[in-house]
Motif scaffolding. Structure first.
Motif, short mmCIF file in Angstrom:
data_model
loop_
_atom_site.label_atom_id
_atom_site.label_comp_id
_atom_site.label_asym_id
_atom_site.label_seq_id
_atom_site.Cartn_x
_atom_site.Cartn_y
_atom_site.Cartn_z
N LEU A 128 10.66 0.39 32.80
CA LEU A 128 10.76 -0.73 32.00
C LEU A 128 11.74 0.19 31.21
N ILE A 129 11.35 0.47 30.50
CA ILE A 129 12.61 1.60 29.21
C ILE A 129 13.70 2.17 30.87
N ILE A 130 13.62 3.06 31.50
CA ILE A 130 14.95 3.52 31.84
C ILE A 130 15.71 2.42 32.73
N ILE A 131 15.19 0.92 32.86
CA ILE A 131 15.69 -0.19 34.05
C ILE A 131 16.66 -0.75 32.29
N ARG A 132 15.72 -0.99 31.11
CA ARG A 132 16.59 -1.16 30.09
C ARG A 132 18.48 -0.76 29.92
N TYR B 142 21.72 1.01 38.34
CA TYR B 142 20.83 -0.10 38.18
C TYR B 142 19.99 -0.62 39.93
N ALA B 143 21.20 -0.83 40.42
CA ALA B 143 19.81 -0.71 42.29
C ALA B 143 19.34 -0.32 42.51
N VAL B 144 19.66 1.70 42.35
CA VAL B 144 19.06 2.73 43.24
C VAL B 144 17.74 2.67 42.34
N PHE B 145 17.40 2.73 41.36
CA PHE B 145 16.31 2.69 40.39
C PHE B 145 15.14 2.10 40.22
N ILE B 146 15.80 0.92 40.70
CA ILE B 146 14.81 -0.59 40.59
C ILE B 146 13.98 0.45 42.12
N ASN B 147 15.22 0.17 43.13
CA ASN B 147 14.40 0.60 44.50
C ASN B 147 13.25 1.94 44.69
N GLN B 148 13.94 2.25 44.04
CA GLN B 148 12.94 3.85 43.44
C GLN B 148 11.58 4.06 42.93
N ILE B 149 11.44 3.26 41.92
CA ILE B 149 10.64 2.67 41.26
C ILE B 149 9.89 1.52 41.60
N GLU B 150 9.77 1.00 42.63
CA GLU B 150 9.08 -0.49 43.36
C GLU B 150 8.40 0.29 44.46
N VAL C 289 14.48 -8.48 40.84
CA VAL C 289 13.80 -8.27 40.06
C VAL C 289 13.39 -8.19 38.90
N SER C 290 12.21 -8.81 38.33
CA SER C 290 12.44 -9.12 36.61
C SER C 290 11.67 -8.29 35.69
N GLU C 291 12.63 -8.29 35.12
CA GLU C 291 11.28 -6.94 34.15
C GLU C 291 10.24 -7.43 33.94
N ASP C 292 9.75 -8.76 34.02
CA ASP C 292 8.15 -9.06 33.89
C ASP C 292 7.60 -8.26 34.50
N GLU C 293 7.88 -8.36 35.77
CA GLU C 293 7.88 -7.09 37.00
C GLU C 293 7.39 -6.33 36.99
N ILE C 294 8.45 -5.38 36.40
CA ILE C 294 8.58 -3.62 36.34
C ILE C 294 7.20 -3.89 35.92
N LYS D 142 20.60 -1.06 31.94
CA LYS D 142 21.13 -2.70 31.80
C LYS D 142 22.11 -2.74 30.61
N PHE D 143 21.49 -1.84 29.58
CA PHE D 143 22.49 -1.24 27.72
C PHE D 143 23.81 -1.24 28.58
N GLY D 144 23.62 -0.05 29.74
CA GLY D 144 25.24 0.49 29.68
C GLY D 144 26.27 -0.60 30.33
N ILE D 145 25.64 -1.54 31.29
CA ILE D 145 26.14 -2.46 31.61
C ILE D 145 27.03 -3.92 31.39
#
Length: 655
Positions: free
Chosen positions: A97-101, A518-526, A83-88, A104-107
């Motif tokens: 998107l801020i949560i995903i960022r 990251y994987a968990v909250f991408i799933n939860q947001i989508e 999943v890309s940032e543009d899709e989110i 990503k910052f942590g990684i």
């Protein structure tokens, strides 16, 4: 904490995570669990009213009984990383998107820190000779406390509307209640019809249908009259303290919102209005002069909660320091009679108990924030987000550090008071093993339970077996809990930044933490959470502030440790770095923070010119005029139920 305890904690958390994620991957494939694991997609398909939407086609393919439905898979993880940032941004908004960022910052940040820490700092720490006595702390040999005082092995890391208040109370009307009872009686009589001993059929007679439609029209007309009378009575009794003002241009709205309207600044206050769906109507009736009192009460309540939670945090540290606890409380030695039990108790139990206590804190803080008189739901969540973060820093970080150090060093301090500074420095580093277990529990077990949602699973099972049997399931749709996610993840960032130099062995665990999150909250947001409002990134200044606090704490910690390790030159040279950090923060506040709070006149003018080119000025004005309508003035359709944010003021439940 000995090495066996740390290994026990890692084994339990990894085992639980594998089991929970395997169970989730199986349960997610069952169509009966779609209201739990796909509520956002189901809600969108219902709104679109498409009989063959993609989600329905997916359900049809999965409804057939096959072996694949009962086999675990990791396809949701691979999908999350595709999943890309543009899709989110397009489907969920900038706040999601801020949560995903943040993940990503942590990684990215801790991958770089891990390379430096594991390749450079860890060998330097391990080759030191600062720990001559046998230590119960499994990470002491890999921390900065293993470097002897005065050693040259020192490394430093540099590292268009204005808002209104007021909502009239709901009155009970006997006439409307009587009409509703007649409608229900007619519907009940229409249902009770039998045909050749078959189950009940909904087949109303023509006479009943005419009466039913007549009563419905009378009821709707009566509801409108009740609304009109209530608004008139409210306006006669008391003038509204505030109002929404609609402008035909963004330029006019921006000028008024950012200017002082009266010589007395508290007499007439203007501010940009939140989104219509973000307005907190219940707080608009609170006079502005009462808001400081509300805020003070919330601060006092949050402080009392923070102080109260110091008790369980101290108890948790007492369990973690089991070797010292046995000396003070001899009956605790009975735990050692069962092989391996002491490792589980000291390694896994403290972080699990602490995580259980922390779980209820965000909800309590959000309840307090709702009493502060914020004009929007987003401001309530931002306020709750700040309170939760400071609670976690005060209790989970500082109090765990202090209580653990005191429990570990109190005996040594009484016998050798001159050596207290060196013992304290060693104890600060020794708390790294506790924070490793905390990161493991919060990441592996916490994120796994977040995606499994065991509470909703149990509730759905109970509901399906009791009053909800035979009824169509409705999606369990909730808003994205920013006030819970952002503070917890920011605390992990803080722990990682502070301990990046002190205990580099902690860093690989943080990388795993952020990857799974990251994987968990991408799933939860989508698939799960719904976006109920959009603040255009108002949570990002909070994250910036939290990271700044983490950097400052790390620098202060290094100044103290360098001083306790008899390296005054290293300690003094770190002070300018702290000053530069504070100066950079002031620059960011001047350069970037106003962009989040205000719409510039230049941008407002550009948007107005774009609207004029597209002939959208009148259309936008009409939409803005009708969007900010209080519940008491919204058009009523008494035969249809609305959402919580658009529910009519007078509903059938109020009669």
């Amino acid at each position: 904490m000995n090495p066996e305890s740390l290994i026990a904690s890692a084994a339990i958390n990894i085992g639980l995570a594998i089991f929970i994620l395997t169970l989730f991957s199986i349960l997610k494939k069952q169509p009966s669990n779609d209201p739990i694991y796909f509520p956002r997609r189901l809600s969108e398909s219902q709104r679109q009213s498409q009989s063959q939407s993609p989600s329905h086609r997916r359900d049809e393919n999965r409804s057939a009984l096959s072996l694949r439905r009962f086999l675990p898979s990791v396809s949701w993880i691979s999908r999350a990383f595709r999943v890309s940032e543009d899709e989110i941004l397009q489907t969920n908004g900038l706040d999601a998107l801020i949560i995903i960022r943040l993940f990503k910052f942590g990684i990215k940040f801790f991958v770089v820190c891990s390379l430096v820490g594991l390749l450079i700092l860890l060998p330097v720490n391990y080759s030191g000779d600062g720990l001559t006595a046998i230590s119960h702390h499994s990470l002491d040999s890999f921390t900065i406390s293993n470097i002897s005082p005065g050693s040259n092995r020192r490394w430093r890391k540099r590292y268009f509307e204005m808002w209104e208040r007021g909502e009239p109370p709901v009155r009970r009307e006997n006439q409307a209640k009587s009409i509703e009872k007649r409608i229900e009686d007619l519907r009940r009589r229409s249902v009770v019809k039998k045909h050749n001993q078959t189950p009940l059929l909904l087949n109303p007679s023509k006479e009943d249908s005419v009466k039913l439609s007549l009563y419905e029209e009378n009821l709707e007309e009566l509801h409108h009259k009740i609304h009109q009378l209530q608004c008139e009575d409210m306006l006669k009794e008391k003038e509204l303290p505030v109002a929404f003002v609609t402008f035909k241009s963004r330029l006019g709205a921006a000028l008024v919102a950012q200017s002082q309207q009266h010589s007395n600044p508290v007499l007439w206050i203007t501010d940009a209005a939140p989104e219509p769906r973000d307005v907190s109507w219940r707080n608009l009736a609170i006079p502005h002069r009462f808001l400081p009192l509300c805020n003070f009460g919330v601060i006092v309540a949050a402080s009392l909660l923070t102080i109260f939670f110091a008790i369980p945090v101290t108890a948790v540290q007492g369990i973690a320091k089991f070797e010292k606890l046995k000396k003070w409380f001899p009956p605790a030695m009975a735990v050692q009679l069962i092989p391996g039990l002491s490792s589980i108790i000291t390694g896994y139990l403290p972080s699990a108990v602490l995580k259980g206590f922390i779980y209820i804190v965000p909800f309590a803080m959000l309840g307090m924030a709702k009493l502060a008189g914020c004009i929007s739901k987003s401001k309530e969540e931002i306020k709750a987000c700040n309170m939760v973060f400071y609670f976690l820093v005060g209790n989970v970080f500082f109090w765990s550090l202090l209580s653990g150090s005191l429990i570990d060093e109190i005996g040594e301090s009484f016998t050798h008071p001159k050596d207290f500074p060196s013992h304290l420095a060693s104890a600060v580093s020794a708390q790294a093993d506790f924070f490793v277990t905390y990161i493991l529990t919060d990441g592996l077990s916490g994120f796994s339970l977040e995606i499994l949602q065991p509470g909703l699973l149990c509730w759905d099972a109970i509901k399906s077996c009791t009053y909800g049997r035979g009824k169509e399931k409705t999606p369990y749709l909730y808003s994205l809990p920013y006030y819970r996610i952002i503070p917890l993840v920011s605390l992990s960032v803080l722990i990682g930044i502070v301990y990046a130099v002190v205990a580099p062995l902690l860093l690989p665990f943080l990388i795993g933490y952020f990857l799974l999150g990251y994987a968990v909250f991408i799933n939860q947001i989508e698939d799960v959470y719904e976006t109920v409002y959009e603040t255009c990134g108002q949570f990002w200044p909070c994250i910036h502030h939290y990271i700044l606090i983490a950097i400052i704490l790390m620098q202060i910690t290094m100044i103290g440790i360098f001083g306790l390790k008899s390296k005054p030159a290293a300690s003094i040279s770190t002070i300018p770095l702290l000053v530069l950090t504070l100066m950079f923060n002031e620059y960011c506040k001047m350069r970037f923070l106003p962009t989040f709070n205000l719409l510039s006149i230049q941008n407002a003018k550009e948007f107005d010119e774009l609207d004029e080119k597209c002939n959208q000025v009148e259309f936008n004005y009409e939409n803005a005029s009708t969007a900010y309508c209080p519940p008491c003035l919204r058009p009523l359709n008494c035969m249809e139920s609305g959402s919580s944010c658009t529910a009519p003021l007078v509903s059938s439940s109020s009669f």
